[in-house]
Design a protein around this motif. Structure first.
Motif, PDB file in Angstrom:
ATOM      1  N   ILE A  33      26.346 -15.793   8.254  1.00  0.00           N
ATOM      2  CA  ILE A  33      25.867 -14.922   7.253  1.00  0.00           C
ATOM      3  C   ILE A  33      24.373 -15.032   6.735  1.00  0.00           C
ATOM      4  CG2 ILE A  33      28.148 -13.682   6.749  1.00  0.00           C
ATOM      5  CD1 ILE A  33      28.092 -15.381   4.143  1.00  0.00           C
ATOM      6  N   THR A  34      23.676 -14.256   6.195  1.00  0.00           N
ATOM      7  CA  THR A  34      22.494 -14.399   5.704  1.00  0.00           C
ATOM      8  C   THR A  34      22.401 -14.043   4.288  1.00  0.00           C
ATOM      9  OG1 THR A  34      21.176 -12.591   6.716  1.00  0.00           O
ATOM     10  CG2 THR A  34      21.389 -14.597   7.809  1.00  0.00           C
ATOM     11  N   GLY A  35      21.567 -14.483   3.519  1.00  0.00           N
ATOM     12  CA  GLY A  35      21.497 -14.083   2.061  1.00  0.00           C
ATOM     13  C   GLY A  35      20.220 -14.502   1.491  1.00  0.00           C
ATOM     14  N   SER A  36      19.695 -13.863   0.200  1.00  0.00           N
ATOM     15  CA  SER A  36      18.478 -14.205  -0.503  1.00  0.00           C
ATOM     16  C   SER A  36      18.595 -13.796  -2.029  1.00  0.00           C
ATOM     17  CB  SER A  36      17.550 -13.350   0.062  1.00  0.00           C
ATOM     18  OG  SER A  36      17.592 -11.784   0.061  1.00  0.00           O
ATOM     19  N   GLY A  37      17.884 -14.328  -2.657  1.00  0.00           N
ATOM     20  CA  GLY A  37      17.818 -14.143  -4.157  1.00  0.00           C
ATOM     21  C   GLY A  37      16.412 -14.671  -4.617  1.00  0.00           C
ATOM     22  N   TYR A  58      38.121 -24.067   5.317  1.00  0.00           N
ATOM     23  CA  TYR A  58      36.907 -23.755   5.769  1.00  0.00           C
ATOM     24  C   TYR A  58      35.912 -24.960   6.001  1.00  0.00           C
ATOM     25  CZ  TYR A  58      38.393 -18.939   4.311  1.00  0.00           C
ATOM     26  OH  TYR A  58      39.210 -17.901   4.268  1.00  0.00           O
ATOM     27  N   ALA A  59      35.132 -24.867   7.220  1.00  0.00           N
ATOM     28  CA  ALA A  59      34.069 -25.738   7.067  1.00  0.00           C
ATOM     29  C   ALA A  59      32.788 -24.990   6.838  1.00  0.00           C
ATOM     30  CB  ALA A  59      33.942 -26.516   8.361  1.00  0.00           C
ATOM     31  N   VAL A  60      31.916 -25.294   5.955  1.00  0.00           N
ATOM     32  CA  VAL A  60      30.940 -24.415   5.531  1.00  0.00           C
ATOM     33  C   VAL A  60      29.517 -25.226   5.656  1.00  0.00           C
ATOM     34  CG1 VAL A  60      29.947 -23.005   3.739  1.00  0.00           C
ATOM     35  CG2 VAL A  60      32.322 -23.243   3.860  1.00  0.00           C
ATOM     36  N   LYS A  61      28.566 -24.518   6.178  1.00  0.00           N
ATOM     37  CA  LYS A  61      27.377 -25.343   6.340  1.00  0.00           C
ATOM     38  C   LYS A  61      25.934 -24.302   6.136  1.00  0.00           C
ATOM     39  CE  LYS A  61      25.561 -26.040  10.629  1.00  0.00           C
ATOM     40  NZ  LYS A  61      25.229 -26.636  11.878  1.00  0.00           N
ATOM     41  N   GLY A  62      25.183 -24.431   5.471  1.00  0.00           N
ATOM     42  CA  GLY A  62      23.777 -23.597   4.867  1.00  0.00           C
ATOM     43  C   GLY A  62      22.767 -24.255   4.889  1.00  0.00           C
ATOM     44  N   TRP A  63      21.610 -23.458   5.552  1.00  0.00           N
ATOM     45  CA  TRP A  63      20.447 -23.717   5.435  1.00  0.00           C
ATOM     46  C   TRP A  63      19.830 -23.006   4.555  1.00  0.00           C
ATOM     47  CZ3 TRP A  63      18.168 -27.496   8.223  1.00  0.00           C
ATOM     48  CH2 TRP A  63      18.789 -27.889   9.558  1.00  0.00           C
ATOM     49  N   THR A 131       8.898 -19.175 -10.423  1.00  0.00           N
ATOM     50  CA  THR A 131       9.559 -18.030  -9.784  1.00  0.00           C
ATOM     51  C   THR A 131       9.760 -18.293  -8.453  1.00  0.00           C
ATOM     52  OG1 THR A 131       8.912 -16.698 -11.420  1.00  0.00           O
ATOM     53  CG2 THR A 131       9.673 -15.588  -9.512  1.00  0.00           C
ATOM     54  N   ILE A 132      11.068 -18.633  -7.767  1.00  0.00           N
ATOM     55  CA  ILE A 132      11.181 -19.096  -6.486  1.00  0.00           C
ATOM     56  C   ILE A 132      12.152 -17.858  -5.658  1.00  0.00           C
ATOM     57  CG2 ILE A 132      12.197 -20.763  -5.031  1.00  0.00           C
ATOM     58  CD1 ILE A 132      12.155 -22.846  -7.320  1.00  0.00           C
ATOM     59  N   ASN A 133      11.633 -17.408  -4.643  1.00  0.00           N
ATOM     60  CA  ASN A 133      12.311 -16.517  -3.694  1.00  0.00           C
ATOM     61  C   ASN A 133      12.924 -17.429  -2.809  1.00  0.00           C
ATOM     62  OD1 ASN A 133      11.302 -13.917  -4.784  1.00  0.00           O
ATOM     63  ND2 ASN A 133       9.237 -14.654  -4.037  1.00  0.00           N
ATOM     64  N   TRP A 134      14.094 -17.163  -2.572  1.00  0.00           N
ATOM     65  CA  TRP A 134      14.858 -17.965  -1.782  1.00  0.00           C
ATOM     66  C   TRP A 134      15.531 -17.170  -0.693  1.00  0.00           C
ATOM     67  CZ3 TRP A 134      16.241 -23.013  -2.749  1.00  0.00           C
ATOM     68  CH2 TRP A 134      16.012 -23.351  -4.522  1.00  0.00           C
ATOM     69  N   TRP A 135      15.884 -17.923   0.675  1.00  0.00           N
ATOM     70  CA  TRP A 135      16.624 -17.221   1.672  1.00  0.00           C
ATOM     71  C   TRP A 135      17.606 -18.224   2.530  1.00  0.00           C
ATOM     72  CZ3 TRP A 135      17.395 -18.287   6.858  1.00  0.00           C
ATOM     73  CH2 TRP A 135      17.822 -17.171   7.575  1.00  0.00           C
ATOM     74  N   CYS A 136      18.690 -17.912   2.969  1.00  0.00           N
ATOM     75  CA  CYS A 136      19.577 -18.717   3.356  1.00  0.00           C
ATOM     76  C   CYS A 136      20.405 -18.225   4.660  1.00  0.00           C
ATOM     77  CB  CYS A 136      20.814 -19.115   2.354  1.00  0.00           C
ATOM     78  SG  CYS A 136      21.760 -17.964   1.982  1.00  0.00           S
TER      79      CYS A 136
END
Length: 145
Positions: A33-37, A58-63, A131-136
């Motif tokens: 899945i992808t997301g931002s904030g 669950y095994a969970v990994k995020g960039w 102010t940081i724009n994030w993506w994952c």
């Protein structure tokens, strides 16, 4: 030769595998899945959420990557965790893989997996004066024996 057949039982997200001897095991699910904030100052933002189903592990990994909106200073890295929901109680255990690589002005910003309401959330925390724009991108495997 072993013959394998797949069956679905009630829950369409749950696929079981049965061999010729009748041994049944669930096939783990792999999802991305992808997301931002955006964070303003040292506030937090949930970038993506992994739903935790009762009886599953669950095994969970995020960039994650973040970019300060005016200076362009950036940070990036990977986070990992184990999550589970047993008897209606969810937990997220272990997180991180070292500090995020970053420019100095955003070095106090970070991201980690935290427990939401029956979710494992990849949450970003900003830094004062930014102010940081994030993506994952979050990859996870769910399994219930």
């Amino acid at each position: 030769m072993v013959k394998i057949k797949q069956i679905s039982v009630g829950n369409p997200n749950r696929v079981l595998q049965s061999d010729a001897a009748g041994v049944v095991a669930e096939i783990p699910k792999h999802r991305i899945i992808t997301g931002s904030g955006q964070t303003v100052g040292a506030a937090t933002a949930v970038l993506a959420s992994v739903p935790l189903v009762n009886g599953y592990s669950y095994a969970v990994k995020g960039w994650v990557v973040g970019r300060e909106s005016t200076s362009g200073d950036s940070l990036a890295g990977r986070r990992s965790s184990m999550a589970k929901r047993v008897g209606g109680t969810s937990s997220v255990l272990g997180a991180g893989e070292g500090a995020l690589a970053s420019d100095a002005s955003v070095s106090l910003a970070d991201a980690d997996f935290v427990l939401g309401t029956n979710t494992a959330d990849l949450q970003a925390t900003g830094a004062v004066g930014t102010t940081i724009n994030w993506w994952c991108e979050v990859e996870y495997i769910e399994f219930a024996p």
